[in-house]
Enzyme design. Structure first.
Site, PDB file in Angstrom:
ATOM      1  N   HIS A  24      30.917  42.090  36.897  1.00 53.45           N
ATOM      2  CA  HIS A  24      31.777  43.340  37.557  1.00 53.45           C
ATOM      3  C   HIS A  24      31.424  44.641  36.838  1.00 53.45           C
ATOM      4  O   HIS A  24      31.548  45.637  37.109  1.00 53.45           O
ATOM      5  CB  HIS A  24      33.048  43.126  37.447  1.00 53.45           C
ATOM      6  CG  HIS A  24      34.114  43.242  38.586  1.00 53.45           C
ATOM      7  ND1 HIS A  24      33.193  43.519  39.844  1.00 53.45           N
ATOM      8  CD2 HIS A  24      35.358  43.365  38.995  1.00 53.45           C
ATOM      9  CE1 HIS A  24      34.368  43.776  40.819  1.00 53.45           C
ATOM     10  NE2 HIS A  24      35.374  43.632  40.129  1.00 53.45           N
ATOM     11  N   ASN A  73      39.809  48.309  40.089  1.00 53.62           N
ATOM     12  CA  ASN A  73      40.445  48.194  41.433  1.00 53.62           C
ATOM     13  C   ASN A  73      41.441  49.860  41.439  1.00 53.62           C
ATOM     14  O   ASN A  73      42.125  49.889  42.474  1.00 53.62           O
ATOM     15  CB  ASN A  73      41.349  46.967  41.598  1.00 53.62           C
ATOM     16  CG  ASN A  73      42.590  46.898  40.713  1.00 53.62           C
ATOM     17  OD1 ASN A  73      42.402  47.572  39.530  1.00 53.62           O
ATOM     18  ND2 ASN A  73      43.150  45.855  41.064  1.00 53.62           N
ATOM     19  N   ASP A  98      28.425  46.363  41.408  1.00 54.85           N
ATOM     20  CA  ASP A  98      27.830  44.954  41.578  1.00 54.85           C
ATOM     21  C   ASP A  98      28.131  44.787  42.964  1.00 54.85           C
ATOM     22  O   ASP A  98      29.150  45.391  43.740  1.00 54.85           O
ATOM     23  CB  ASP A  98      28.774  44.019  40.737  1.00 54.85           C
ATOM     24  CG  ASP A  98      30.333  44.358  41.129  1.00 54.85           C
ATOM     25  OD1 ASP A  98      31.043  45.241  40.829  1.00 54.85           O
ATOM     26  OD2 ASP A  98      30.873  43.268  41.183  1.00 54.85           O
ATOM     27  N   ASN A 119      36.907  46.253  45.650  1.00 54.05           N
ATOM     28  CA  ASN A 119      38.483  46.952  45.530  1.00 54.05           C
ATOM     29  C   ASN A 119      37.970  48.241  44.664  1.00 54.05           C
ATOM     30  O   ASN A 119      38.640  49.068  45.002  1.00 54.05           O
ATOM     31  CB  ASN A 119      39.071  45.981  44.433  1.00 54.05           C
ATOM     32  CG  ASN A 119      39.565  44.886  45.303  1.00 54.05           C
ATOM     33  OD1 ASN A 119      39.864  44.974  46.478  1.00 54.05           O
ATOM     34  ND2 ASN A 119      39.754  43.744  44.696  1.00 54.05           N
TER      35      ASN A 119
END
Length: 195
Positions: A24, A73, A98, A119
């Site tokens: 991530h 997020n 990513d 997100n």
């Protein structure tokens, strides 16, 4: 806006050492590579991000490299704050992130579109009120078997992937430089036909 106007380049990821090497956080790895190339040091910014300023291409437009201090997020607040602070429209924003829908070690560049379930992108679109920014989508591939995507992205790269990861980070940083120097269309031609 002209081609000499600054770019805001944001690397998405999660803060903290426990996330630094995870899939991530590959967006942050790419922006850190760009900062190293221009010998820039990240400094705290009031928009809740760390920022390094300089030119990623000699003689090219100025670039503001940014790493939000927030979790993925809720990246939108820092990104929107930085756009406002530097007086830039979303069209001068490059988000490096990513991408599950692209195989590991591949890149895709695009402008606009939806969030595709990501997100970080969802929050940036909500906070800025625009999806008209450039994305450098760094392929991490799909999770194996029945593993949940949410678990997969928070794991470190595999030992096999780690051998190729430095090249992927360099390629993605090169793609950002191409966008900054020559524009998205020229960068897409080079990056999408290279593979």
């Amino acid at each position: 806006m002209s081609s000499s106007d600054p770019w805001l380049v944001v690397g998405l990821g999660n803060p903290g050492a426990q996330y630094a090497a995870t899939r991530h956080n590959v967006g942050q790895m790419v922006v850190a590579e760009l900062a190293e190339r221009m010998r820039g040091a990240f400094k705290p910014h009031k928009a809740n991000a760390r920022v390094a300023e300089g030119r990623v291409v000699p003689g090219g437009p100025r670039c503001v490299l940014a790493l939000p201090n927030t979790y993925m997020n809720v990246s939108g607040g820092p990104v929107n704050g930085l756009l406002k602070y530097f007086g830039l429209p979303p069209e001068r924003l490059i988000v490096v992130h990513d991408e599950l829908d692209i195989p590991f070690d591949a890149l895709k560049l695009k402008q606009g579109g939806g969030h595709g379930g990501h997100n970080g992108l969802r929050d940036i679109i909500a906070a800025t009120g625009s999806n008209d920014f450039v994305r450098v989508r760094v392929g991490i591939g799909r999770p194996p078997g029945r593993q949940q995507a949410a678990d997969f992205v928070l794991q470190p790269f595999s030992s096999t992937e780690r051998q190729t990861l430095p090249n992927l980070v360099v390629d993605a940083a090169d793609a950002v430089e191409l966008i900054a120097a020559d524009g998205l269309t020229a960068a897409q031609l080079k990056v999408h036909t290279a593979g």
